[in-house]
Design a protein around this motif. Structure first.
Motif, PDB file in Angstrom:
ATOM      1  N   LEU A   9       0.831  -1.205   0.000  1.00  0.00           N
ATOM      2  CA  LEU A   9       0.000   0.000   0.000  1.00  0.00           C
ATOM      3  C   LEU A   9       0.867   1.256   0.000  1.00  0.00           C
ATOM      4  CD1 LEU A   9      -2.805  -1.064   2.523  1.00  0.00           C
ATOM      5  CD2 LEU A   9      -3.055  -0.694   0.054  1.00  0.00           C
ATOM      6  N   ALA A  10       1.938   1.225   0.767  1.00  0.00           N
ATOM      7  CA  ALA A  10       2.841   2.379   0.833  1.00  0.00           C
ATOM      8  C   ALA A  10       3.480   2.643  -0.520  1.00  0.00           C
ATOM      9  CB  ALA A  10       3.923   2.134   1.893  1.00  0.00           C
ATOM     10  N   LEU A  11       3.886   1.536  -1.182  1.00  0.00           N
ATOM     11  CA  LEU A  11       4.502   1.703  -2.497  1.00  0.00           C
ATOM     12  C   LEU A  11       3.501   2.249  -3.507  1.00  0.00           C
ATOM     13  CD1 LEU A  11       6.618  -1.581  -2.692  1.00  0.00           C
ATOM     14  CD2 LEU A  11       7.476   0.770  -2.444  1.00  0.00           C
ATOM     15  N   CYS A  12       2.252   1.772  -3.429  1.00  0.00           N
ATOM     16  CA  CYS A  12       1.218   2.268  -4.334  1.00  0.00           C
ATOM     17  C   CYS A  12       0.962   3.739  -4.090  1.00  0.00           C
ATOM     18  CB  CYS A  12      -0.082   1.476  -4.147  1.00  0.00           C
ATOM     19  SG  CYS A  12      -0.006  -0.205  -4.791  1.00  0.00           S
ATOM     20  N   GLY A  13       0.925   4.112  -2.812  1.00  0.00           N
ATOM     21  CA  GLY A  13       0.712   5.524  -2.485  1.00  0.00           C
ATOM     22  C   GLY A  13       1.848   6.376  -2.977  1.00  0.00           C
ATOM     23  N   GLY A  14       3.094   5.855  -2.855  1.00  0.00           N
ATOM     24  CA  GLY A  14       4.241   6.611  -3.334  1.00  0.00           C
ATOM     25  C   GLY A  14       4.221   6.759  -4.831  1.00  0.00           C
ATOM     26  N   ALA A  15       3.784   5.683  -5.532  1.00  0.00           N
ATOM     27  CA  ALA A  15       3.707   5.754  -6.989  1.00  0.00           C
ATOM     28  C   ALA A  15       2.693   6.785  -7.437  1.00  0.00           C
ATOM     29  CB  ALA A  15       3.348   4.380  -7.554  1.00  0.00           C
ATOM     30  N   ALA A  16       1.531   6.829  -6.737  1.00  0.00           N
ATOM     31  CA  ALA A  16       0.498   7.794  -7.098  1.00  0.00           C
ATOM     32  C   ALA A  16       0.992   9.206  -6.892  1.00  0.00           C
ATOM     33  CB  ALA A  16      -0.754   7.533  -6.268  1.00  0.00           C
ATOM     34  N   GLN A  17       1.707   9.383  -5.763  1.00  0.00           N
ATOM     35  CA  GLN A  17       2.228  10.709  -5.472  1.00  0.00           C
ATOM     36  C   GLN A  17       3.264  11.120  -6.525  1.00  0.00           C
ATOM     37  OE1 GLN A  17       3.880  11.064  -1.565  1.00  0.00           O
ATOM     38  NE2 GLN A  17       4.010  13.278  -1.636  1.00  0.00           N
ATOM     39  N   ALA A  18       4.087  10.143  -6.948  1.00  0.00           N
ATOM     40  CA  ALA A  18       5.124  10.442  -7.926  1.00  0.00           C
ATOM     41  C   ALA A  18       4.521  10.795  -9.279  1.00  0.00           C
ATOM     42  CB  ALA A  18       6.062   9.250  -8.065  1.00  0.00           C
ATOM     43  N   ALA A  19       3.294  10.312  -9.528  1.00  0.00           N
ATOM     44  CA  ALA A  19       2.653  10.557 -10.823  1.00  0.00           C
ATOM     45  C   ALA A  19       2.123  11.976 -10.940  1.00  0.00           C
ATOM     46  CB  ALA A  19       1.513   9.563 -11.041  1.00  0.00           C
ATOM     47  N   ASP A  20       2.013  12.670  -9.802  1.00  0.00           N
ATOM     48  CA  ASP A  20       1.522  14.046  -9.853  1.00  0.00           C
ATOM     49  C   ASP A  20       2.432  14.910 -10.727  1.00  0.00           C
ATOM     50  OD1 ASP A  20      -0.509  13.397  -8.201  1.00  0.00           O
ATOM     51  OD2 ASP A  20       0.057  14.703  -6.545  1.00  0.00           O
ATOM     52  N   ILE A  21       1.811  15.775 -11.502  1.00  0.00           N
ATOM     53  CA  ILE A  21       2.552  16.723 -12.341  1.00  0.00           C
ATOM     54  C   ILE A  21       2.436  18.092 -11.687  1.00  0.00           C
ATOM     55  CG2 ILE A  21       2.663  17.819 -14.604  1.00  0.00           C
ATOM     56  CD1 ILE A  21       1.267  15.213 -15.662  1.00  0.00           C
ATOM     57  N   VAL A  22       3.550  18.670 -11.325  1.00  0.00           N
ATOM     58  CA  VAL A  22       3.550  19.969 -10.645  1.00  0.00           C
ATOM     59  C   VAL A  22       4.404  20.934 -11.451  1.00  0.00           C
ATOM     60  CG1 VAL A  22       4.025  21.217  -8.511  1.00  0.00           C
ATOM     61  CG2 VAL A  22       3.309  18.821  -8.417  1.00  0.00           C
ATOM     62  N   LEU A  23       3.793  22.017 -11.921  1.00  0.00           N
ATOM     63  CA  LEU A  23       4.490  22.990 -12.755  1.00  0.00           C
ATOM     64  C   LEU A  23       4.081  24.403 -12.382  1.00  0.00           C
ATOM     65  CD1 LEU A  23       4.301  21.627 -16.435  1.00  0.00           C
ATOM     66  CD2 LEU A  23       6.345  21.862 -15.037  1.00  0.00           C
ATOM     67  N   LYS A  24       5.001  25.332 -12.550  1.00  0.00           N
ATOM     68  CA  LYS A  24       4.665  26.749 -12.424  1.00  0.00           C
ATOM     69  C   LYS A  24       4.330  27.284 -13.811  1.00  0.00           C
ATOM     70  CE  LYS A  24       7.300  28.045  -8.296  1.00  0.00           C
ATOM     71  NZ  LYS A  24       6.103  28.341  -7.497  1.00  0.00           N
ATOM     72  N   ASP A  25       3.232  28.038 -13.901  1.00  0.00           N
ATOM     73  CA  ASP A  25       2.904  28.628 -15.194  1.00  0.00           C
ATOM     74  C   ASP A  25       3.639  29.954 -15.358  1.00  0.00           C
ATOM     75  OD1 ASP A  25       1.475  30.628 -13.860  1.00  0.00           O
ATOM     76  OD2 ASP A  25      -0.501  29.817 -14.356  1.00  0.00           O
ATOM     77  N   ASP A  26       3.326  30.703 -16.414  1.00  0.00           N
ATOM     78  CA  ASP A  26       4.092  31.910 -16.719  1.00  0.00           C
ATOM     79  C   ASP A  26       3.758  33.081 -15.807  1.00  0.00           C
ATOM     80  OD1 ASP A  26       5.338  30.507 -18.674  1.00  0.00           O
ATOM     81  OD2 ASP A  26       4.173  31.325 -20.332  1.00  0.00           O
ATOM     82  N   THR A  27       2.780  32.923 -14.934  1.00  0.00           N
ATOM     83  CA  THR A  27       2.501  33.952 -13.925  1.00  0.00           C
ATOM     84  C   THR A  27       3.146  33.602 -12.592  1.00  0.00           C
ATOM     85  OG1 THR A  27       0.454  32.949 -13.066  1.00  0.00           O
ATOM     86  CG2 THR A  27       0.262  34.346 -15.033  1.00  0.00           C
ATOM     87  N   GLY A  28       3.767  32.420 -12.516  1.00  0.00           N
ATOM     88  CA  GLY A  28       4.368  31.971 -11.266  1.00  0.00           C
ATOM     89  C   GLY A  28       3.439  31.126 -10.418  1.00  0.00           C
ATOM     90  N   ALA A  29       2.199  30.928 -10.853  1.00  0.00           N
ATOM     91  CA  ALA A  29       1.246  30.110 -10.111  1.00  0.00           C
ATOM     92  C   ALA A  29       1.573  28.631 -10.298  1.00  0.00           C
ATOM     93  CB  ALA A  29      -0.178  30.390 -10.582  1.00  0.00           C
ATOM     94  N   THR A  30       1.394  27.849  -9.243  1.00  0.00           N
ATOM     95  CA  THR A  30       1.680  26.420  -9.299  1.00  0.00           C
ATOM     96  C   THR A  30       0.441  25.644  -9.706  1.00  0.00           C
ATOM     97  OG1 THR A  30       3.387  26.596  -7.590  1.00  0.00           O
ATOM     98  CG2 THR A  30       2.444  24.416  -7.972  1.00  0.00           C
ATOM     99  N   LEU A  31       0.603  24.780 -10.680  1.00  0.00           N
ATOM    100  CA  LEU A  31      -0.475  23.919 -11.152  1.00  0.00           C
ATOM    101  C   LEU A  31      -0.125  22.478 -10.828  1.00  0.00           C
ATOM    102  CD1 LEU A  31      -3.096  23.622 -12.974  1.00  0.00           C
ATOM    103  CD2 LEU A  31      -1.513  23.131 -14.829  1.00  0.00           C
ATOM    104  N   ARG A  32      -1.099  21.743 -10.309  1.00  0.00           N
ATOM    105  CA  ARG A  32      -0.883  20.330  -9.986  1.00  0.00           C
ATOM    106  C   ARG A  32      -1.934  19.492 -10.699  1.00  0.00           C
ATOM    107  NH1 ARG A  32       1.682  17.604  -5.791  1.00  0.00           N
ATOM    108  NH2 ARG A  32       2.136  19.595  -4.784  1.00  0.00           N
TER     109      ARG A  32
END
Length: 294
Positions: A9-32
């Motif tokens: 379960l821990a590994l599955c949770g870690g995999a899901a978390q790793a799949a998140d895409i986190v980026l800053k857009d051109d205004t500096g706002a963070t998108l997840r």
């Protein structure tokens, strides 16, 4: 057995978390995003074109008027124009990502779409180098990084070639005309101003902070550009470019340095801007060759 289950379960949770895409857009706002976007609505023609270049064209389910490149973009459902969106049409497409244009889309429209719980990434590439970064970010958002990174690398390589060719050339004072009535040019933060600089030119209105400032004929006369470059609205050279010929005291007129670059090659923040840059650079090189011999 229990320990194995907990570890799983821990590994599955870690995999899901790793799949998140986190980026800053051109205004500096963070998108997840929890996963790559599969239903994207593009709110600007340049965004649509860049999504195709990044390998994500097949995931674009809605876009705006004038999103006409590549050919496949013409078949995508329309949600109005970039400045007059049909917000209900956008929501009806059930997007999992909207990519907006900071200087083109109304802030109120963007805020309303966000209030519906739809992730919004804001695009505003003001420098030529930003185009490559946009491609990479769009690839991350759509899960098409293999294609996007290749496109970005090719863009940077071609940009380096142009920069090497024209760096160190004598500067050419340049007036870039977007439109006739009202008479409009480009300011310091507009990407076309960056193209002029790349080609060894100097934007005569490059000190203006506005993206597309209205200017007067008197201001153009006072600036006395050595080259005048116009875009207009279509593939043909605008007739009003020749209206400058009545001002013989302008150096650009005296030397017949009145040039045209198709707007779709230079007014969009896409890989094709390097085609427009190459043409603009050739025009400024022509202007240099027309200088009187010393």
């Amino acid at each position: 057995m229990k320990a194995v289950l907990l570890l799983s379960l821990a590994l599955c949770g870690g995999a899901a978390q790793a799949a998140d895409i986190v980026l800053k857009d051109d205004t500096g706002a963070t998108l997840r995003l929890p996963a790559p976007a599969r239903r994207i609505v593009s709110l600007a023609p340049h965004v649509t074109e860049n999504l195709f270049a990044a390998g994500a064209g097949g995931q674009v389910v809605g876009t705006v008027d004038y999103s006409d490149y590549p050919e496949a973009a013409k078949k995508i459902a329309r949600v109005g124009g970039y400045s007059r969106l049909d917000l209900e049409a956008v929501a009806a497409l059930r997007p999992d990502l909207i990519i907006a244009w900071e200087s083109g889309n109304a802030p109120g429209h963007v805020a309303k779409l966000r209030s519906l719980g739809i992730p919004v990434f804001i695009s505003q590439p003001n420098r030529i180098e930003d185009v490559a970064e946009q491609l990479e970010k769009f690839g991350q958002l759509a899960g098409t990084s293999a294609v996007a990174n290749g496109a970005a690398a090719r863009f940077r390589a071609r940009l380096a070639e142009i920069r090497k060719q024209y760096s160190g050339q004598p500067r050419v004072p340049t007036f870039y005309q977007i439109w006739k009535q009202p008479l409009m040019s480009v300011g310091r933060q507009q990407i076309i101003s960056d193209v002029i600089s790349l080609c060894g030119g100097s934007n005569v209105f490059g000190q203006v902070e506005q993206m597309a400032p209205k200017v007067s004929e008197e201001a153009v006369l006072a600036a006395n550009p050595e080259a005048i470059i116009a875009s207009g609205m279509g593939d043909s050279r605008p007739e009003w470019l020749d209206d400058w010929k009545r001002w013989k005291q302008i150096t650009a007129v005296a030397r017949d340095n009145l040039f045209f670059v198709p707007p779709e090659l230079i007014q969009r923040h896409t890989p094709r801007i390097l085609e427009g840059a190459a043409r603009l650079c050739e025009h400024l090189e022509t202007a240099r060759h027309r200088r009187p011999a010393r």
